[in-house]
Enzyme design. Structure first.
Site, short mmCIF file in Angstrom:
data_model
loop_
_atom_site.label_atom_id
_atom_site.label_comp_id
_atom_site.label_asym_id
_atom_site.label_seq_id
_atom_site.Cartn_x
_atom_site.Cartn_y
_atom_site.Cartn_z
N GLY A 4 53.61 10.57 -1.81
CA GLY A 4 52.23 10.74 -1.31
C GLY A 4 52.17 10.46 0.18
O GLY A 4 51.24 9.82 0.66
N SER A 6 51.80 12.62 2.62
CA SER A 6 51.14 13.63 3.45
C SER A 6 49.86 13.15 4.10
O SER A 6 49.46 13.63 5.16
CB SER A 6 50.85 14.88 2.59
OG SER A 6 50.23 14.49 1.38
N ARG A 7 49.18 12.22 3.43
CA ARG A 7 47.85 11.81 3.92
C ARG A 7 47.66 10.30 3.77
O ARG A 7 48.45 9.63 3.10
CB ARG A 7 46.76 12.51 3.10
CG ARG A 7 46.73 13.99 3.29
CD ARG A 7 45.62 14.65 2.51
NE ARG A 7 45.90 14.76 1.08
CZ ARG A 7 45.12 14.28 0.11
NH1 ARG A 7 44.00 13.67 0.41
NH2 ARG A 7 45.44 14.43 -1.16
N ASP A 55 55.79 16.90 -7.91
CA ASP A 55 54.76 16.13 -8.60
C ASP A 55 55.43 14.88 -9.17
O ASP A 55 56.32 14.99 -10.02
CB ASP A 55 54.18 17.02 -9.72
CG ASP A 55 53.15 16.30 -10.58
OD1 ASP A 55 52.95 15.08 -10.39
OD2 ASP A 55 52.56 16.98 -11.45
N VAL A 56 55.03 13.70 -8.72
CA VAL A 56 55.70 12.48 -9.18
C VAL A 56 55.56 12.27 -10.70
O VAL A 56 56.34 11.53 -11.29
CB VAL A 56 55.20 11.21 -8.43
CG1 VAL A 56 55.60 11.23 -6.97
CG2 VAL A 56 53.70 10.99 -8.61
N ASN A 84 53.77 5.25 -3.28
CA ASN A 84 52.39 5.25 -2.79
C ASN A 84 51.51 6.28 -3.50
O ASN A 84 50.30 6.12 -3.56
CB ASN A 84 52.42 5.50 -1.27
CG ASN A 84 51.07 5.86 -0.73
OD1 ASN A 84 50.22 5.00 -0.53
ND2 ASN A 84 50.83 7.16 -0.50
N TYR A 149 42.62 3.51 -13.94
CA TYR A 149 43.30 3.19 -12.68
C TYR A 149 43.72 1.71 -12.65
O TYR A 149 44.84 1.38 -12.23
CB TYR A 149 42.33 3.52 -11.55
CG TYR A 149 42.81 3.33 -10.15
CD1 TYR A 149 43.61 4.28 -9.52
CD2 TYR A 149 42.41 2.22 -9.40
CE1 TYR A 149 44.01 4.12 -8.20
CE2 TYR A 149 42.80 2.05 -8.09
CZ TYR A 149 43.60 3.00 -7.49
OH TYR A 149 43.99 2.83 -6.18
N ALA A 152 46.76 1.28 -14.82
CA ALA A 152 47.97 1.82 -14.19
C ALA A 152 48.49 0.87 -13.12
O ALA A 152 49.69 0.57 -13.05
CB ALA A 152 47.68 3.19 -13.57
N ILE A 182 40.21 0.92 1.65
CA ILE A 182 40.86 1.43 2.86
C ILE A 182 40.27 2.82 3.14
O ILE A 182 40.07 3.62 2.20
CB ILE A 182 42.39 1.54 2.65
CG1 ILE A 182 42.99 0.22 2.13
CG2 ILE A 182 43.08 2.01 3.93
CD1 ILE A 182 42.83 -0.99 3.03
P1 NAP Z 1 44.81 9.81 -0.60
O1 NAP Z 1 44.30 9.81 0.80
O2 NAP Z 1 44.01 10.44 -1.68
O3 NAP Z 1 46.31 10.43 -0.59
C1 NAP Z 1 46.98 10.54 -1.80
C2 NAP Z 1 48.40 10.97 -1.53
O4 NAP Z 1 49.10 11.01 -2.79
C3 NAP Z 1 48.50 12.35 -0.94
O5 NAP Z 1 49.60 12.37 -0.05
C4 NAP Z 1 48.78 13.22 -2.15
O6 NAP Z 1 49.50 14.42 -1.86
C5 NAP Z 1 49.66 12.30 -2.96
N1 NAP Z 1 49.70 12.61 -4.38
C6 NAP Z 1 48.67 12.64 -5.27
N2 NAP Z 1 49.10 13.00 -6.48
C7 NAP Z 1 50.45 13.21 -6.36
C8 NAP Z 1 51.46 13.62 -7.25
N3 NAP Z 1 51.20 13.88 -8.55
N4 NAP Z 1 52.73 13.76 -6.77
C9 NAP Z 1 53.01 13.52 -5.47
N5 NAP Z 1 52.09 13.11 -4.58
C10 NAP Z 1 50.82 12.97 -5.02
O7 NAP Z 1 45.06 8.31 -1.10
P2 NAP Z 1 45.21 6.92 -0.32
O8 NAP Z 1 43.86 6.31 -0.21
O9 NAP Z 1 46.04 7.10 0.89
O10 NAP Z 1 45.99 6.10 -1.43
C11 NAP Z 1 47.39 5.91 -1.40
C12 NAP Z 1 47.74 4.86 -2.44
O11 NAP Z 1 47.02 3.66 -2.15
C13 NAP Z 1 47.35 5.25 -3.87
O12 NAP Z 1 48.34 4.78 -4.77
C14 NAP Z 1 46.06 4.50 -4.09
O13 NAP Z 1 45.86 4.24 -5.45
C15 NAP Z 1 46.33 3.25 -3.31
N6 NAP Z 1 45.12 2.53 -2.90
C16 NAP Z 1 44.21 3.11 -2.07
C17 NAP Z 1 43.08 2.38 -1.71
C18 NAP Z 1 42.02 2.93 -0.79
O14 NAP Z 1 40.98 2.27 -0.64
N7 NAP Z 1 42.22 4.08 -0.18
C19 NAP Z 1 42.90 1.08 -2.20
C20 NAP Z 1 43.86 0.53 -3.03
C21 NAP Z 1 44.97 1.26 -3.37
P3 NAP Z 1 48.72 15.79 -1.45
O15 NAP Z 1 48.34 15.63 0.01
O16 NAP Z 1 49.76 16.86 -1.65
O17 NAP Z 1 47.54 15.91 -2.34
#
Ligand code: NAP
Length: 238
Positions: A4, A6-7, A55-56, A84, A149, A152, A182
């Site tokens: 993950g 990319s973003r 796809d993970v 991630n 969630y 998991a 975040i």
């Molecule tokens: P995000 O902006 O939605 O980015 C999600 C990333 O995961 C993207 O790069 C996406 O790829 C990739 N992804 C999703 N499904 C996938 C799959 N099946 N296989 C491979 N890649 C996949 O999320 P984020 O906020 O940065 O979150 C990153 C991690 O931090 C996650 O595990 C989330 O649960 C955790 N987290 C986030 C927060 C928060 O507040 N943001 C808080 C606690 C924990 P594509 O670009 O190709 O879609």
């Protein structure tokens, strides 16, 4: 390698590891444009970046991608893995459909299992490795509307502690970081103005702040930290 990457937090982790001098493998699922942008940003830091889309949640795809990479880089191995990739599909448990449960578990938990099992093998052989799992406050405290969630992420916390004990003797450490709110695409539909009132630091965190912690846990300075879960939530929950 950052899943993950990319973003959001994953992209910030790619940039942090690049800053530390590591070549970076960027995994993602669909968003090619964002992945290309991350690749450019990583390369601007003077290291190499490779895209590895899969796809993970698909164990065979994860195995095939890493095996193909290994064949192209017979003298290298993936020394640092940041797990991630994760998704959320929030709803109260009483309304939760099978699909919402399984999709979140498949990506967020099974994704951790498939890629870690494949990559840790080489870390054990080479006798050095770092695995950092991005979990969540939801996996520690539990959050309403996120039973899938939270389950998991809590499962990954248990796995982090167990795996740390399996691989520690080979200088491989396994830790988790647990972010609160975040500012990323994942949280853009949330009411930040309302939620930040509950956060002692008074704001959502930045992806780079999480990445700095991931970078530390991936560094040699963190060699004696193993099986830990480090919260990064602005004091929201301690
Ligand atoms: P995000 O902006 O939605 O980015 C999600 C990333 O995961 C993207 O790069 C996406 O790829 C990739 N992804 C999703 N499904 C996938 C799959 N099946 N296989 C491979 N890649 C996949 O999320 P984020 O906020 O940065 O979150 C990153 C991690 O931090 C996650 O595990 C989330 O649960 C955790 N987290 C986030 C927060 C928060 O507040 N943001 C808080 C606690 C924990 P594509 O670009 O190709 O879609």
């Amino acid at each position: 390698m950052v899943t993950g990457g990319s973003r959001g937090i994953g992209r910030a982790c790619c940039l942090q590891l690049a800053e530390m001098g590591y070549n970076v493998i960027i995994n993602y699922a669909r968003n090619q444009e964002a992945a290309e942008e991350t690749r450019r940003m990583v390369e601007d830091k003077g290291v190499t970046a490779e895209l590895m889309p899969f796809d993970v949640a698909d164990g065979a795809a994860a195995d095939a991608a890493v095996t193909a990479w290994q064949e192209q880089h017979p003298d290298d191995y993936i020394a640092i893995l940041v797990n991630n990739a994760g998704i959320r599909q929030d709803t109260m448990l009483v309304f939760m459909e099978d699909r919402q449960w399984h999709d979140v578990l498949n990506t967020t938990l099974n994704g951790f299992f498939y890629i870690t099992r494949r990559v840790v093998k080489d870390m054990l052989t080479k006798r050095w490795g770092r695995i950092v799992n991005v979990v969540s406050l939801s996996g520690i405290k539990g959050l309403p509307g996120q039973v899938n969630y939270s389950a998991a992420k809590a499962a990954i916390i248990g796995a982090t502690k167990a795996l740390a004990q399996e691989v520690g003797p080979r200088k491989v450490t396994v830790n988790a970081v647990a972010p609160g709110f975040i500012a990323t695409d994942m949280t853009k539909d949330l009411d930040e103005a309302m939620l930040k009132k509950q956060i002692p630091c008074g704001r959502f965190g930045k992806p780079e702040e999480v990445a700095a912690l991931v970078g530390f846990l991936a560094s040699d300075n963190a060699a004696y930290i193993n099986g830990e879960v480090v919260s990064i939530n602005g004091g929201l929950y301690t």
